[in-house]
Enzyme design. Structure first.
Site, PDB file in Angstrom:
ATOM      1  N   ARG A  77     -26.859  -3.183   1.708  1.00 28.52           N
ATOM      2  CA  ARG A  77     -26.360  -4.545   1.521  1.00 28.52           C
ATOM      3  C   ARG A  77     -26.897  -5.505   2.581  1.00 28.52           C
ATOM      4  O   ARG A  77     -26.774  -6.721   2.436  1.00 28.52           O
ATOM      5  CB  ARG A  77     -24.828  -4.527   1.561  1.00 28.52           C
ATOM      6  CG  ARG A  77     -24.205  -3.684   0.448  1.00 28.52           C
ATOM      7  CD  ARG A  77     -22.756  -3.339   0.728  1.00 28.52           C
ATOM      8  NE  ARG A  77     -21.903  -4.500   0.798  1.00 28.52           N
ATOM      9  CZ  ARG A  77     -21.177  -4.961  -0.212  1.00 28.52           C
ATOM     10  NH1 ARG A  77     -21.194  -4.344  -1.369  1.00 28.52           N
ATOM     11  NH2 ARG A  77     -20.416  -6.014  -0.069  1.00 28.52           N
TER      12      ARG A  77
ATOM     13  N   LYS B  80       0.843  -1.200   0.000  1.00 30.02           N
ATOM     14  CA  LYS B  80       0.000   0.000   0.000  1.00 30.02           C
ATOM     15  C   LYS B  80       0.875   1.245   0.000  1.00 30.02           C
ATOM     16  O   LYS B  80       1.880   1.317   0.695  1.00 30.02           O
ATOM     17  CB  LYS B  80      -0.893   0.022   1.249  1.00 30.02           C
ATOM     18  CG  LYS B  80      -2.107  -0.877   1.181  1.00 30.02           C
ATOM     19  CD  LYS B  80      -2.968  -0.689   2.414  1.00 30.02           C
ATOM     20  CE  LYS B  80      -4.246  -1.498   2.327  1.00 30.02           C
ATOM     21  NZ  LYS B  80      -5.105  -1.300   3.516  1.00 30.02           N
TER      22      LYS B  80
ATOM     23  N   GLU C 218     -21.743  -6.577   5.775  1.00 30.33           N
ATOM     24  CA  GLU C 218     -22.884  -5.905   6.394  1.00 30.33           C
ATOM     25  C   GLU C 218     -23.979  -6.877   6.799  1.00 30.33           C
ATOM     26  O   GLU C 218     -24.618  -6.723   7.848  1.00 30.33           O
ATOM     27  CB  GLU C 218     -23.447  -4.849   5.427  1.00 30.33           C
ATOM     28  CG  GLU C 218     -22.553  -3.637   5.239  1.00 30.33           C
ATOM     29  CD  GLU C 218     -21.445  -3.848   4.226  1.00 30.33           C
ATOM     30  OE1 GLU C 218     -20.612  -2.946   4.066  1.00 30.33           O
ATOM     31  OE2 GLU C 218     -21.417  -4.940   3.590  1.00 30.33           O
TER      32      GLU C 218
END
Length: 610
Positions: A382, A269, A354
């Site tokens: 979701r 990253k 979720e």
């Protein structure tokens, strides 16, 4: 620059230029940074091996696709990234023919790839087209990924899935060995040898099968691709995601396999910007910042609604051990980070899941705890089935705290928090309410903590639209608060952040108006509304939500039920269309929702009704 005719050295120089441009623009505009920097070599390799005009390039979430945008004719427009009327921070087909699908929520890519592969097979185009999916390791925490992999492993459609794993460091010795093994596993010789070995074993009966099976199982126990191989999907990797020549070689061989293949690529990253390298959440999505120091641009001194929520929940959790909570991969964004540190046994990040968050919190409620399920409005979509089936059907006291309700700015269509009122209001046993400012937020949280049924409260990204609002009274079930009353024919009805918008709009009017803080949209304060219908004939609704099924709809349903025909209702909620990205004020201005614009609309409507 023709990528397919460039040398590795030229492509490496191109990667450096791409990183420079991403850093320059994101430091100025804000946007996603660490993951898109880390994916640069992968995307350059994808464009070298595949053809984005005919091969579906499918990016999961697509926040890491900035290099793809730069390589597909948007270099000159990149300065407008995430700006109003500029290019999107996500893939968008109406922006470029090289963008296959709109994406902004995670874990949809492999399902899209399977669908594209089916279409390619039905069209007889398997020799000339192949779906190419790039998905991050974070997105692999969502169940939809495994639903797609389950079918893909069974049907064996040709597809190349690039798993961008940016959580592991790449050790040089292991990287060198893995590159050698990955190349060998992908080579035509190895695949041919594998097929011939399988045929050979078939001719030597049951004992040979047993020995071969045991050897295979033993080998799989020490390989990272065991899960995928068991699902029937070829696994190659890990591969160094910053070694261009290796990436190109592996992707070319994966393409030639004509099978479903996962290429496990390890990246760092923030690669190329040392300040952000290896950092986790802080540099994922950023506002404008100084490139030299990494310091963020000056932020508003106003307290954000998220900060108020975090403080209120922390206060409640310190005094009540039954209060627990969860978020889905957004602990910092939702304000739960501090609670997770102080109470690691009571507050959890359940990853990008979720549905799991909603259902697991429902079980905690069943066991006598008080769960606060803290999710962005856009992401609660979701978990809709779970809200109905696992929370409301059981009438369990789960609190849904919906951050970023309303327009969220630069993230745009996929992230606007506009639908929660519309889809939650239809669910039995659900109660909906909203605070208007800091004090009412603490009062709303106190109410939620003791409420014994499912409920949802929403609040905006950033600060509330406060405008010297009157003192807030403690929340009481289905009770509104009349903030300003006079003999005018006009009533402004505000809900949540819409109360401040109503007050600010009223300041631009010369005429007098009464103002009601609705507080609860389900159930409505019908007694108050009946009283107000006797005094005011022109009602105007202010709420940061979709008009269809929203606050205005709820009020109109009430008036129809009571057969109140003399009251007219005009809702200033969002029309039936997806809302573009850009600075929130500019977006609201384009929709005619700034206070001075709303005041003008009120004046015109009042004048036309005379």
């Amino acid at each position: 620059m023709n990528i397919k005719k460039s040398s590795i050295k030229e492509l490496e120089n191109l990667c450096a230029k791409i990183r420079e441009e991403i850093l320059r623009v994101v430091s100025k505009n804000g946007g996603h940074l660490s993951s898109t920097l880390g994916a640069t070599e992968i995307i350059v390799a994808m464009h070298e091996v595949f053809d984005s005009k005919k091969d579906p390039f499918i990016f999961d979430v697509s926040h890491q696709s900035y290099a793809h945008k730069l390589l597909t004719g948007r270099w000159d427009a990149f300065d407008t990234l995430r700006q109003f009327n500029g290019i999107s921070g996500y893939t968008k087909p109406n922006e470029s023919e090289h963008d296959y699908f709109v994406a902004g929520h995670s874990s949809t890519s492999i399902s899209l790839g399977v669908g594209a592969a089916k279409a390619i097979a039905l069209k007889g185009e398997q020799d000339s087209r192949v779906p190419v999916v790039m998905i991050g390791d974070g997105s692999m925490t969502a169940g939809m990924v495994y639903e797609a992999l389950n079918e893909l492993g069974d049907r064996k459609y040709p597809m190349v899935i690039i798993l961008n794993d940016n959580e592991m460091s790449i050790a040089k010795p292991i990287g060198a060995i893995s590159r050698m093994l990955s190349s060998a596993m992908a080579s035509p010789f190895y695949q041919s040898f594998k097929r011939h070995t399988e045929n050979f074993v078939d001719n030597f009966g049951e004992s040979a099968h047993y020995i071969a099976k045991r050897m295979e199982e033993s080998l799989k126990l020490i390989t990272p691709g065991i899960l995928f191989e068991e699902m029937g999907i070829n696994y190659i990797g890990p591969v160094d995601g910053h070694n261009l020549s290796s990436l190109i070689e592996i992707l070319q061989k994966a393409k030639e396999l004509k099978k479903p293949v996962i290429v496990h690529v390890q990246t760092l990253k923030g690669k190329g910007y040392q300040i952000a390298e290896g950092k986790e959440e802080k540099w994922h999505g950023v506002g404008p910042f100084d490139l030299d120091s990494g310091n963020s641009a000056k932020k508003s001194s106003s307290k954000s609604a998220t900060q108020i929520y975090s403080e209120a929940l922390l206060h409640l959790a310190k005094h009540d051990k039954k209060i627990v909570g969860a978020t889905a991969a957004m602990p910092s964004g939702t304000g739960l980070s501090e609670l997770m540190e102080l109470f690691p046994d009571r507050f959890w990040d359940v990853a990008i899941a979720e549905q799991h968050a909603v259902t697991s919190m429902s079980a905690l409620a069943k066991e006598g705890f008080k769960p606060f399920c803290t999710i962005y409005s856009t992401f609660l979509q979701r978990g809709y089935d779970q809200i109905i089936h696992d929370t409301c059907l059981m009438d369990l006291p789960v609190v849904f705290a919906l951050d970023r309700a309303g327009i969220v700015g630069e993230d745009g269509e996929t992230h606007q928090g506009v639908f929660d009122i519309s889809f939650l209001r239809a669910v039995p046993n659900m109660t909906l309410f909203a605070p208007r400012d800091e004090k009412s937020f603490h009062q709303a949280m106190a109410f939620a903590a003791q409420y014994e049924h499912p409920c949802s409260l929403r609040y905006p990204r950033g600060s509330f639209m406060e405008s010297n609002l009157p003192e807030s009274l403690p929340f009481a079930f289905a009770k509104s608060q009349l903030l300003r009353s006079n003999a005018s024919d006009i009533l402004f009805i505000g809900y949540g952040n819409g109360v401040g918008r109503a007050y600010q709009s009223a300041e631009f009017l010369e005429m007098e108006v009464s103002i009601l803080d609705l507080r609860f949209v389900k159930p409505l304060d019908e007694k108050m509304l009946l009283e107000l219908s006797k005094k005011h004939k022109k009602w105007f609704v202010f709420s940061d939500s979709a008009k269809m099924g929203g606050v205005g709809s709820a009020i109109l349903e009430f008036l129809a039920k009571e057969k109140i025909l003399h009251v007219s209702v005009e809702s200033f909620e969002y029309e039936d269309s997806f809302i573009t990205h850009g600075n929130t004020k500019l977006v609201e201005e384009s929709l005619g929702l700034l206070p001075h614009q709303l005041a003008k609309r009120v004046e015109i409507l009042v004048e036309s009704s005379k």
